[in-house]
Write a protein that holds these residues in place. Structure first.
Motif, short mmCIF file in Angstrom:
data_model
loop_
_atom_site.label_atom_id
_atom_site.label_comp_id
_atom_site.label_asym_id
_atom_site.label_seq_id
_atom_site.Cartn_x
_atom_site.Cartn_y
_atom_site.Cartn_z
N CYS A 187 -2.98 6.66 -4.82
CA CYS A 187 -2.94 5.51 -3.90
C CYS A 187 -2.91 4.23 -4.72
O CYS A 187 -3.68 4.07 -5.67
CB CYS A 187 -4.17 5.52 -2.99
SG CYS A 187 -4.21 4.12 -1.84
N TYR B 52 0.85 -1.20 0.00
CA TYR B 52 0.00 0.00 0.00
C TYR B 52 0.88 1.24 0.00
O TYR B 52 1.78 1.37 0.82
CB TYR B 52 -0.88 -0.01 1.25
CG TYR B 52 -1.59 1.28 1.55
CD1 TYR B 52 -2.77 1.61 0.88
CD2 TYR B 52 -1.10 2.16 2.50
CE1 TYR B 52 -3.43 2.80 1.17
CE2 TYR B 52 -1.75 3.35 2.78
CZ TYR B 52 -2.92 3.66 2.11
OH TYR B 52 -3.57 4.84 2.39
N LEU C 142 0.61 5.63 -0.68
CA LEU C 142 -0.25 6.78 -0.90
C LEU C 142 0.53 8.06 -0.69
O LEU C 142 1.38 8.13 0.20
CB LEU C 142 -1.43 6.76 0.08
CG LEU C 142 -2.24 8.05 0.10
CD1 LEU C 142 -3.67 7.79 -0.30
CD2 LEU C 142 -2.16 8.72 1.44
#
Length: 149
Positions: free
Chosen positions: A57, A41, A43
């Motif tokens: 993201c 992940y 972002l």
């Protein structure tokens, strides 16, 4: 003291003392940069005067790009990340097309590089030079969830 780098979220302000930052929580420019290795992940977002100008993201465990706002910044273009999103017809792509798509997917090192160009790369901070605990809190929100008064 805990390390400050990957798997953390930070608000970085360049060239200010802790007191100046505490007194200036109505800063004109704000950023958030997040990275988490396990779900892949990544972002980053930047707002000026309460307007979100850029956000990107990527959630690798799902192969999704759930957020794209604005155009890629110079550092994103230089690194070749933040420039691709889910695209129509992906289900019919060849291996070569998938390889090109994956080459444009960010990793935690890209997030650190973006942080460094926008403000501060926390992976370059020597923990031994950190003498305080920092400031913890939430920025004020304005109308419709914008940052600022």
């Amino acid at each position: 003291m805990a390390g400050f780098c990957f798997k953390t979220t930070w608000l970085a302000v360049r060239g200010r003392t802790v007191r100046e930052v505490a007194d200036a929580l109505d800063l004109r420019e704000r950023e958030t940069l997040d990275t988490e290795r396990v779900p892949d992940y990544h972002l980053w977002a930047r707002a000026v005067d309460g307007e979100l100008l850029r956000a990107y993201c990527y959630l690798g465990e799902r192969g999704e790009v759930p957020l794209v706002v604005g155009e890629p910044t110079a550092v994103e273009i230089d690194r070749g990340v933040g420039v691709r999103r889910r695209e129509p017809g992906m289900e019919h792509w060849s291996d070569d097309e998938w390889d090109r798509w994956h080459e444009a997917i960010p990793d935690e090192f890209d997030v650190m590089a973006i942080a460094g160009r926008w403000s501060v790369d926390p992976s370059r901070i020597d923990d031994a030079t950190v003498t305080g605990d920092g400031i913890f809190g939430r920025p004020p929100t304005g109308p419709k969830g914008t940052w600022g008064p």
